[in-house]
Design an enzyme around this catalytic site. Sequence first.
Site, PDB file in Angstrom:
ATOM      1  N   PHE A   1      42.272  44.400  46.334  1.00  0.00           N
ATOM      2  CA  PHE A   1      41.128  44.015  47.147  1.00  0.00           C
ATOM      3  C   PHE A   1      40.899  42.505  47.221  1.00  0.00           C
ATOM      4  O   PHE A   1      39.883  42.073  47.753  1.00  0.00           O
ATOM      5  CB  PHE A   1      39.861  44.695  46.612  1.00  0.00           C
ATOM      6  CG  PHE A   1      39.907  46.194  46.707  1.00  0.00           C
ATOM      7  CD1 PHE A   1      39.997  46.829  47.922  1.00  0.00           C
ATOM      8  CD2 PHE A   1      39.879  46.971  45.563  1.00  0.00           C
ATOM      9  CE1 PHE A   1      40.041  48.202  48.009  1.00  0.00           C
ATOM     10  CE2 PHE A   1      39.921  48.343  45.630  1.00  0.00           C
ATOM     11  CZ  PHE A   1      40.012  48.971  46.862  1.00  0.00           C
ATOM     12  N   GLY A   2      41.812  41.725  46.682  1.00  0.00           N
ATOM     13  CA  GLY A   2      41.605  40.288  46.792  1.00  0.00           C
ATOM     14  C   GLY A   2      42.465  39.516  45.809  1.00  0.00           C
ATOM     15  O   GLY A   2      43.465  40.013  45.296  1.00  0.00           O
TER      16      GLY A   2
ATOM     17  N   VAL B   1      42.521  36.352  42.525  1.00  0.00           N
ATOM     18  CA  VAL B   1      41.785  35.764  41.414  1.00  0.00           C
ATOM     19  C   VAL B   1      42.262  34.326  41.206  1.00  0.00           C
ATOM     20  O   VAL B   1      43.469  34.065  41.174  1.00  0.00           O
ATOM     21  CB  VAL B   1      41.993  36.572  40.123  1.00  0.00           C
ATOM     22  CG1 VAL B   1      41.202  35.953  38.982  1.00  0.00           C
ATOM     23  CG2 VAL B   1      41.568  38.025  40.332  1.00  0.00           C
TER      24      VAL B   1
ATOM     25  N   LYS C   1      37.140  36.056  41.234  1.00  0.00           N
ATOM     26  CA  LYS C   1      37.776  37.125  42.002  1.00  0.00           C
ATOM     27  C   LYS C   1      37.192  37.114  43.412  1.00  0.00           C
ATOM     28  O   LYS C   1      36.021  37.415  43.609  1.00  0.00           O
ATOM     29  CB  LYS C   1      37.546  38.483  41.343  1.00  0.00           C
ATOM     30  CG  LYS C   1      38.207  39.647  42.059  1.00  0.00           C
ATOM     31  CD  LYS C   1      38.000  40.946  41.287  1.00  0.00           C
ATOM     32  CE  LYS C   1      38.681  42.113  41.963  1.00  0.00           C
ATOM     33  NZ  LYS C   1      38.475  43.374  41.189  1.00  0.00           N
TER      34      LYS C   1
ATOM     35  N   ASP D   1      40.907  53.132  36.400  1.00  0.00           N
ATOM     36  CA  ASP D   1      42.106  52.363  36.759  1.00  0.00           C
ATOM     37  C   ASP D   1      42.631  51.591  35.555  1.00  0.00           C
ATOM     38  O   ASP D   1      42.900  50.395  35.632  1.00  0.00           O
ATOM     39  CB  ASP D   1      41.792  51.412  37.915  1.00  0.00           C
ATOM     40  CG  ASP D   1      43.053  50.944  38.643  1.00  0.00           C
ATOM     41  OD1 ASP D   1      44.109  51.573  38.466  1.00  0.00           O
ATOM     42  OD2 ASP D   1      42.979  49.947  39.380  1.00  0.00           O
TER      43      ASP D   1
ATOM     44  N   GLY E   1      45.488  41.252  43.824  1.00  0.00           N
ATOM     45  CA  GLY E   1      45.248  42.673  43.637  1.00  0.00           C
ATOM     46  C   GLY E   1      45.006  43.388  44.944  1.00  0.00           C
ATOM     47  O   GLY E   1      45.177  42.830  46.030  1.00  0.00           O
TER      48      GLY E   1
ATOM     49  N   LEU F   1      45.614  32.899  40.046  1.00  0.00           N
ATOM     50  CA  LEU F   1      45.981  33.584  38.807  1.00  0.00           C
ATOM     51  C   LEU F   1      46.627  34.934  39.067  1.00  0.00           C
ATOM     52  O   LEU F   1      47.457  35.391  38.280  1.00  0.00           O
ATOM     53  CB  LEU F   1      44.736  33.785  37.935  1.00  0.00           C
ATOM     54  CG  LEU F   1      44.037  32.519  37.449  1.00  0.00           C
ATOM     55  CD1 LEU F   1      42.770  32.888  36.694  1.00  0.00           C
ATOM     56  CD2 LEU F   1      44.956  31.699  36.555  1.00  0.00           C
ATOM     57  N   GLY F   2      46.245  35.581  40.154  1.00  0.00           N
ATOM     58  CA  GLY F   2      46.796  36.904  40.425  1.00  0.00           C
ATOM     59  C   GLY F   2      46.304  37.463  41.739  1.00  0.00           C
ATOM     60  O   GLY F   2      45.355  36.955  42.344  1.00  0.00           O
TER      61      GLY F   2
END
Length: 998
Positions: A745-746, A748, A763, A869, A743, A740-741
């Site tokens: 730090f990892g 999803v 995540k 954030d 980021g 899905l995405g």
Amino acid sequence: MAIRWACLLLLPTTSMFFSTLPAADADDEAALLAFKAAAIGGTSDVLASWNGSTDGGYCNWEGVRCQGRHRRVVALSLPSHGLTGVLSPAVGNLSSLRLLNLSSNWFISGGIPASLGRLHHLHILDLSNNAFSGDIPANLSSCTDLMFMALRSNQLRGRVPPEFGDELTRLMILDLWNNSLTGVIPVSLANLSSLTYLVLVQNCLEGTIPPGLGSIRGLQVLLVDENNLSGEPPNSLYNLSSLKMLDLRGNMLHGSIPADIGSKFPNMKFLSFATNQFTGSIPASLSNLTTLRILFLEQNRLSGYVPPPLGMLRALQTLYLYDNMLQANDKEGWEFITSLTNCSQLEQLVMHSNVAFTGQMPCSIVNLSQTMQMLSVGFNGISGSLPSDIGNLVNLQIFSAANTSISGEIPESIGKLGNLGSLSLYNTNFSGIIPSSIGNLSQLTKLYADNCNLEGAIPSSLGKLKSLTLLDLSRNHLNGSIPKELFKLPVISIYLALSHNSLSGPLPSEVGNLRNLNSLYLSGNLLSGEIPENIGDCTVLQELFLDSNSFQGSIPHTLKNVKGLNALNLSMNKLSGTIPDAIGSIHDLQVLYLAHNNLSGPIPSLLQNLTSLSELDLSFNNLQGEVPKGGVFRYLGNLSLTGNNNLCGGIPQLHLAPCHIYSTKNGIKGWFRSVMIALVATSALLFLALGIAHIQFIYKKLTRNQKRRIAPLKLEEGYERVSYNMLANGTNGFSEANLLGKGRFGMVYKCNYQDEGTIAAVKVFNLEQSGSTRSFVAECEALRRVRHRCLIKIITCCSSINHQGQEFKALVFEFMPNGSLSDWLHPKSGMPTVTNTLSLAQRLDISVDIMDALDYLHNHCQPSIIHCDLKPSNILLAEDMSARVGDFGISRILPERESKTLQNSNSTIGIRGSIGYVAPEYGEGSSVSALGDVYSLGILLLEMFTGRSPTDDMFTGSLDLHKFSEDALPERIWEIVDTKMWLHTDAYDETTRSRIEN
């Protein structure tokens, strides 16, 4: 990581790899530059240093190593550098290359170039933890010097090349874990006589395990779990005396475990037959595997008694026996518990769901190792009482005796289990009072003791359980009043259930302290008095059940503050007065039961406007007047009005007497709609004009006028911590198709959670990325404290070990089908713009949701939380386009003394936030505060209504999004608004349309 280190120990010394190399015609520098051009990006921008100005030339570029008088490249090693793009085929021109390591960059995609087959001197190939797709090139078999090949955690498909077994005779490590490989395990792999590690975990391999693998005498690790393998394991497999790890779980294998298995594997440390179809008994000879630490036998069809000699496994740490057909009774079968008391390192004993486990709970269970952390004996036929010395297991973290016939009192010594986090005693015959010593369990987060025979008062000492997020004492025989201390539990959030007891007295006004609580169940008691007005302070409640009591007075108007309430049941009380119009402003209400009270007056017409309301029961009251005809009032199957004799009108199917009808001019409706559209449009312009300074003012205005929304998809609460295997299965091996995405730090993934048809988002943290573990802890800590309809809901977490012995951490959230706000504001290439466009009204609704969430985090959450954030990619959109604030990976929980002023002491953690959204004062060393979030919110709002990102290329020098917007006010407002938000509304006239288009 364990396999990688093992490989380094097994491989020859580096002097063997990097001996003097012969001259070659290949242009190594050109190949490296081609690699740079294809592998764009990188969190450390490592490739930016690859240029002609570097002293010593390309041999001194980071990650590059040369050898020999011809300065040939022998190593290209750039693990965990955040590289993206693709792997250039030109790398195949580095003909002297011995080492190629691009592991854990995560985002390198495309196919593995077939040109790598030209690297005839290659010893180590590590492309793990990336996004490579397509088939594994068969001509990698031409790299005949290969000793280490790791391609795990990619999206590779197709077969395992049989050519590997014919050509790679020096291969020692073959790791293909977590891909989507299909076909059978090639029989040719039996030719790899040097192989020590064969890892084929989490693929889609089928067929049988080749018998020839039993001829690889040096094989130490064989992991083929989580595939579709079938048949019986070949007998030759049990001749591999060098094996230290054998994992067959999660397949469709059958047969029995060999009776003499204990003489086969003298070095075995990890042995798993779990989640297959094995039958027969557990061999007593397993006790001869003296080095065994982990034994998984769960979820099979094993029967008979558990052999007592298992207690000879002095190194045993984990024993899983659950979900089999194992036997024990008062005469025979429980001896193995006594024998396991000799296992001084035992940490986990899980034996639930063996229905043939009957008889008395063995008293020796309290003599198990003090290292014991998990003990599960539930869902069995065990009876008797819980031994009084259960408190001996001082390090126990999870204890479950649920769904058994255990009786007697809960021992007072249970209060000695100071590390206990989860206690499950539900559906048992426990009786007597709840011991006050339970209040000593300072780490307890979940207490399930429902559907027992407990009696007496609820001890006020439960109010000392400061970590408790869930308390269920329903369906017992408890009496007396509800202790006020229960309503002061600081982090209770999932639910508080005291239903179906004999509790009496009023509902304490302290109930308003439950600001984080999702569900309150007090049905079926003897509670009386009025429902406290401050119950409206429980702003994140989703379910409130106060039915079948003796509450009097009116329904509190303050319930309108509980905007996310899904279900409200006040039936079978003595409530009087009218149904407050405020109920009609609870936009997410799905179920409303007010039957069997003394309510009077009309039915509020606003109820028909609740588009989410699907069940309504107003029967047996004294209601009068006209029945509305819209919304839920159109569906007889979901509506009950029986016993209200003075109602009239409604739809014909109700067969009520007609009411007097008063005409209303049709023009009024149109006029009102026009006024509302004008107000919405004006509010949008106010966002741009007032900016950050007037955020709180706008928040109050919009809250009163926000549109009603369809209720979001509801996910069930209370899942236990999920296993790594379950997440891997639900995401199809963390495949790219479910991504899905990505980021900081990892990544999803979309996950079909727990095979129950529920879709969730997972995540997965990249633990090789600096700060990722800290981010995981921060997000867990923040989300376990909060409960609000506008915050992303965490379902559970996973902190485990993957099949390679590496640490694995993940969080499971509710799935947001409409992605992130960023996806809608800035559609990716190829995405239909009109379809992915937010209307003005939707942007206003989303803005209000975000501000609701921040208001809760800053002003109503105890202690306060600073998000740190806030940006579009961290705002997720539900099915009804309502917003959820997510990603608390760098959030800050303010200590109680700081929460009152929303300030923080000086911080040494550096700037928190994302470029373009982070408050300027953070760059000057100022401490984290709510004002930083407010600044980020202001930038986010400007982005929503201008459609421009604060990191847009147009913003250079002193020009930023804030100044860009300020300079345009008021004369050039139409030049900066995002015109796409008008595509789905008619809220402007032809003159306005002309101005926008021109």
